[in-house]
Design a protein around this motif. Structure first.
Motif, PDB file in Angstrom:
ATOM      1  N   LYS A 279       0.825  -1.213   0.000  1.00  0.00           N
ATOM      2  CA  LYS A 279       0.000   0.000   0.000  1.00  0.00           C
ATOM      3  C   LYS A 279       0.853   1.254   0.000  1.00  0.00           C
ATOM      4  CE  LYS A 279      -4.055  -1.858   2.293  1.00  0.00           C
ATOM      5  NZ  LYS A 279      -4.912  -1.773   3.473  1.00  0.00           N
ATOM      6  N   GLN A 280       1.978   1.208   0.705  1.00  0.00           N
ATOM      7  CA  GLN A 280       2.851   2.375   0.781  1.00  0.00           C
ATOM      8  C   GLN A 280       3.446   2.692  -0.590  1.00  0.00           C
ATOM      9  OE1 GLN A 280       6.069   1.875   3.513  1.00  0.00           O
ATOM     10  NE2 GLN A 280       6.309   4.067   3.815  1.00  0.00           N
TER      11      GLN A 280
ATOM     12  N   ILE B 264       0.881   4.586  -2.564  1.00  0.00           N
ATOM     13  CA  ILE B 264       0.715   5.962  -2.077  1.00  0.00           C
ATOM     14  C   ILE B 264       1.776   6.867  -2.689  1.00  0.00           C
ATOM     15  CG2 ILE B 264       0.896   7.429  -0.033  1.00  0.00           C
ATOM     16  CD1 ILE B 264      -0.499   5.195   1.522  1.00  0.00           C
ATOM     17  N   PHE B 265       3.017   6.396  -2.763  1.00  0.00           N
ATOM     18  CA  PHE B 265       4.076   7.205  -3.346  1.00  0.00           C
ATOM     19  C   PHE B 265       3.910   7.353  -4.850  1.00  0.00           C
ATOM     20  CE2 PHE B 265       6.404   5.798   0.528  1.00  0.00           C
ATOM     21  CZ  PHE B 265       6.389   7.039   1.121  1.00  0.00           C
TER      22      PHE B 265
ATOM     23  N   VAL C 142       0.783  14.417   0.210  1.00  0.00           N
ATOM     24  CA  VAL C 142       0.529  12.974   0.269  1.00  0.00           C
ATOM     25  C   VAL C 142       1.839  12.213   0.450  1.00  0.00           C
ATOM     26  CG1 VAL C 142      -0.204  10.997  -1.134  1.00  0.00           C
ATOM     27  CG2 VAL C 142      -1.659  12.993  -0.965  1.00  0.00           C
TER      28      VAL C 142
ATOM     29  N   TRP D 214       3.179  12.909   4.137  1.00  0.00           N
ATOM     30  CA  TRP D 214       2.373  12.288   5.186  1.00  0.00           C
ATOM     31  C   TRP D 214       2.362  10.774   5.103  1.00  0.00           C
ATOM     32  CZ3 TRP D 214      -2.033  16.291   4.498  1.00  0.00           C
ATOM     33  CH2 TRP D 214      -1.698  17.449   5.187  1.00  0.00           C
ATOM     34  N   ALA D 215       2.790  10.222   3.968  1.00  0.00           N
ATOM     35  CA  ALA D 215       2.853   8.766   3.839  1.00  0.00           C
ATOM     36  C   ALA D 215       4.046   8.190   4.585  1.00  0.00           C
ATOM     37  CB  ALA D 215       2.914   8.369   2.375  1.00  0.00           C
TER      38      ALA D 215
ATOM     39  N   ARG E 119       4.006  16.019  10.469  1.00  0.00           N
ATOM     40  CA  ARG E 119       3.758  14.583  10.611  1.00  0.00           C
ATOM     41  C   ARG E 119       4.508  14.024  11.811  1.00  0.00           C
ATOM     42  NH1 ARG E 119       5.819   9.668   9.651  1.00  0.00           N
ATOM     43  NH2 ARG E 119       4.388   8.065   8.941  1.00  0.00           N
TER      44      ARG E 119
END
Length: 101
Positions: free
Chosen positions: A7-8, A11-12, A37, A40-41, A83
């Protein structure tokens, strides 16, 4: 390893696509969203690299903001700092370690 879970990685990829889309279609809020995004990921290296790429592509701002030589990189570092502070003090890890209930 930079990507701990699949999932990470997505996100990137989404962060880079948002920033690239904002650069191709001159719509800077997409670039800001992409940097936020990415930061914060969880990876500061990717967020700062994305900010530097966008700063090099646009150059120094004009007008009253000419003293900000790297505005996207500053945004990435401020978002990373927010963050870090949020993870350290605000988000719930246990009942007694945070400021918010």
């Amino acid at each position: 390893m930079m990507f701990n879970n699949p999932k990470q990685k997505w996100i990137f990829i989404a962060a880079f696509l948002l920033a690239a889309g904002g650069f191709l279609v001159p719509f800077w809020p997409l670039e800001i969203l992409g940097i936020l995004v990415g930061s914060w990921a969880g990876s500061g290296l990717i967020a700062v690299a994305l900010g530097l790429l966008l700063d090099l592509a646009y150059g120094t701002p004009t007008g009253i903001t000419h003293y900000l030589f790297f505005p996207f990189t500053l945004l990435a570092t401020v978002a990373l700092l927010a963050r870090y502070i949020g993870a350290r003090f605000l988000f719930e890890r246990s009942r007694h370690d945070t400021l918010l209930p």
